[in-house]
Write an enzyme that holds these catalytic residues in place. Structure first.
Site, PDB file in Angstrom:
ATOM      1  N   LYS A 143     -11.808   0.970   3.099  1.00 28.41           N
ATOM      2  CA  LYS A 143     -10.965   2.055   3.636  1.00 28.41           C
ATOM      3  C   LYS A 143     -11.447   3.432   3.177  1.00 28.41           C
ATOM      4  CE  LYS A 143      -7.242   0.523   1.578  1.00 28.41           C
ATOM      5  NZ  LYS A 143      -7.796  -0.639   0.871  1.00 28.41           N
TER       6      LYS A 143
ATOM      7  N   SER B 222      -1.379  -0.476   2.007  1.00 29.46           N
ATOM      8  CA  SER B 222      -0.187  -0.487   2.875  1.00 29.46           C
ATOM      9  C   SER B 222       0.015  -1.878   3.488  1.00 29.46           C
ATOM     10  CB  SER B 222      -0.256   0.596   3.951  1.00 29.46           C
ATOM     11  OG  SER B 222      -1.519   0.691   4.577  1.00 29.46           O
TER      12      SER B 222
ATOM     13  N   SER C 115      -7.843  -4.294  -0.802  1.00 29.93           N
ATOM     14  CA  SER C 115      -8.642  -3.571  -1.785  1.00 29.93           C
ATOM     15  C   SER C 115     -10.100  -4.010  -1.635  1.00 29.93           C
ATOM     16  CB  SER C 115      -8.129  -3.882  -3.196  1.00 29.93           C
ATOM     17  OG  SER C 115      -8.853  -3.140  -4.153  1.00 29.93           O
ATOM     18  N   GLY C 116     -11.004  -3.059  -1.592  1.00 29.60           N
ATOM     19  CA  GLY C 116     -12.416  -3.393  -1.430  1.00 29.60           C
ATOM     20  C   GLY C 116     -12.835  -3.593   0.013  1.00 29.60           C
TER      21      GLY C 116
ATOM     22  N   GLY D 107      -5.927  -2.069   4.897  1.00 33.07           N
ATOM     23  CA  GLY D 107      -6.775  -3.229   4.634  1.00 33.07           C
ATOM     24  C   GLY D 107      -6.729  -3.538   3.149  1.00 33.07           C
TER      25      GLY D 107
HETATM   26  S1  ADX Z   1      -0.315  -0.030  -1.707  1.00 28.99           S
HETATM   27  O1  ADX Z   1      -0.167  -1.493  -1.605  1.00 28.99           O
HETATM   28  O2  ADX Z   1       0.853   0.584  -2.336  1.00 28.99           O
HETATM   29  O3  ADX Z   1      -0.660   0.589  -0.421  1.00 28.99           O
HETATM   30  P1  ADX Z   1      -2.448   1.508  -2.876  1.00 28.99           P
HETATM   31  O4  ADX Z   1      -3.408   1.617  -1.765  1.00 28.99           O
HETATM   32  O5  ADX Z   1      -1.554   2.687  -3.175  1.00 28.99           O
HETATM   33  O6  ADX Z   1      -1.563   0.159  -2.676  1.00 28.99           O
HETATM   34  O7  ADX Z   1      -3.230   1.174  -4.224  1.00 28.99           O
HETATM   35  C1  ADX Z   1      -4.153   0.125  -4.196  1.00 28.99           C
HETATM   36  C2  ADX Z   1      -5.211   0.312  -5.278  1.00 28.99           C
HETATM   37  O8  ADX Z   1      -4.612   0.174  -6.554  1.00 28.99           O
HETATM   38  C3  ADX Z   1      -6.257  -0.766  -5.156  1.00 28.99           C
HETATM   39  O9  ADX Z   1      -7.377  -0.326  -4.437  1.00 28.99           O
HETATM   40  C4  ADX Z   1      -6.607  -1.060  -6.602  1.00 28.99           C
HETATM   41  O10 ADX Z   1      -7.645  -0.179  -7.004  1.00 28.99           O
HETATM   42  C5  ADX Z   1      -5.382  -0.694  -7.370  1.00 28.99           C
HETATM   43  N1  ADX Z   1      -4.492  -1.804  -7.780  1.00 28.99           N
HETATM   44  C6  ADX Z   1      -4.027  -1.979  -9.047  1.00 28.99           C
HETATM   45  N2  ADX Z   1      -3.179  -3.021  -9.096  1.00 28.99           N
HETATM   46  C7  ADX Z   1      -3.094  -3.531  -7.843  1.00 28.99           C
HETATM   47  C8  ADX Z   1      -2.369  -4.629  -7.262  1.00 28.99           C
HETATM   48  N3  ADX Z   1      -1.556  -5.379  -7.988  1.00 28.99           N
HETATM   49  N4  ADX Z   1      -2.521  -4.874  -5.932  1.00 28.99           N
HETATM   50  C9  ADX Z   1      -3.343  -4.107  -5.207  1.00 28.99           C
HETATM   51  N5  ADX Z   1      -4.053  -3.065  -5.682  1.00 28.99           N
HETATM   52  C10 ADX Z   1      -3.937  -2.764  -7.003  1.00 28.99           C
END
Ligand code: ADX
Length: 204
Positions: free
Chosen positions: A42, A110, A38-39, A36
């Site tokens: 999860k 993800s 960010s925020g 899901g």
């Molecule tokens: S993922 O897309 O590769 O699955 P992941 O879950 O590891 O991302 O990391 C996401 C977290 O990194 C977010 O909750 C946020 O705190 C931080 N973050 C920093 N930059 C980004 C970005 N450009 N997009 C999304 N999350 C970011």
């Protein structure tokens, strides 16, 4: 499945079966894959489920996006290729934990469906449980627990999921949580109930 670049490597088989491990643990292993924005909640739900599982004797462990990016994946950013590699490595960690007999809960955005499906594919049938934390972006943005949406809107964070980078929602998740309408108690209970009804843990 990624082919190894090395040639002279031979798989070493364990002397212990998955059934023997499950008998010792008292539960089956599973990877609960929360996905899901960010925020979306999860980590909050995963941590609450972990706490409840430990309290009833289930060996559970949360892998969190921000935390893993401090260590194992400290070399990765947020480009599509880096996110793919992030999820690939986490998926392999989940498979190892699964072999070890644990219930793993992951909290990574993800955003790509194909990456999540690759992780599913390296698990035995039933071992991968996709949990879609279906929180509308407006709600995530209003919560903005880390202040990242404000920065992303201001153009200070490029490739931000849901704003300037894609998020592909699951089409057929095992579980869908609507955190905007449900309390933490309700969403955590829904996850536990799913684990019970699919026979991963005994009914409490
Ligand atoms: S993922 O897309 O590769 O699955 P992941 O879950 O590891 O991302 O990391 C996401 C977290 O990194 C977010 O909750 C946020 O705190 C931080 N973050 C920093 N930059 C980004 C970005 N450009 N997009 C999304 N999350 C970011």
């Amino acid at each position: 499945v990624t082919e190894p670049v090395s040639r002279n490597i031979v798989w070493s088989h364990s002397l212990v079966s998955a059934e023997e491990r499950a008998a010792v643990a008292g539960h089956r292993p599973a990877t609960l894959w929360f996905t899901g924005l960010s925020g979306s909640g999860k980590s909050t739900v995963a941590n609450e489920v972990e706490r409840r599982l430990l309290a009833r004797g289930v060996l559970a462990y949360v892998l969190d996006g921000d935390n893993v990016r401090h260590g194992l994946n400290a070399d990765l950013g947020f480009s599509p290729d880096d996110r793919e590699e992030n999820i690939r490595r986490i998926g392999e960690v989940c498979r190892l934990f699964h072999d070890a007999g644990l219930v793993v809960l992951t909290a990574f955005i993800s955003p790509y469906r194909a990456d999540r499906e690759r992780v599913r594919a390296i698990h035995p049938p039933g071992g991968f449980v996709e949990v879609y934390v279906d929180t509308p972006i407006e709600v995530c943005e209003a919560r903005d627990p880390k202040g990242l949406y404000v920065k992303a809107r201001a153009g200070e964070i490029p490739d931000f999921s849901g704003i300037s980078a894609p998020y592909e929602p699951p089409q057929n998740p095992e579980l869908r949580l609507a955190t905007a309408d449900q309390s933490l108690d309700e969403t955590a209970s829904a996850v536990i109930t799913h684990l019970e009804s699919s026979g991963i843990i005994d009914a409490g």
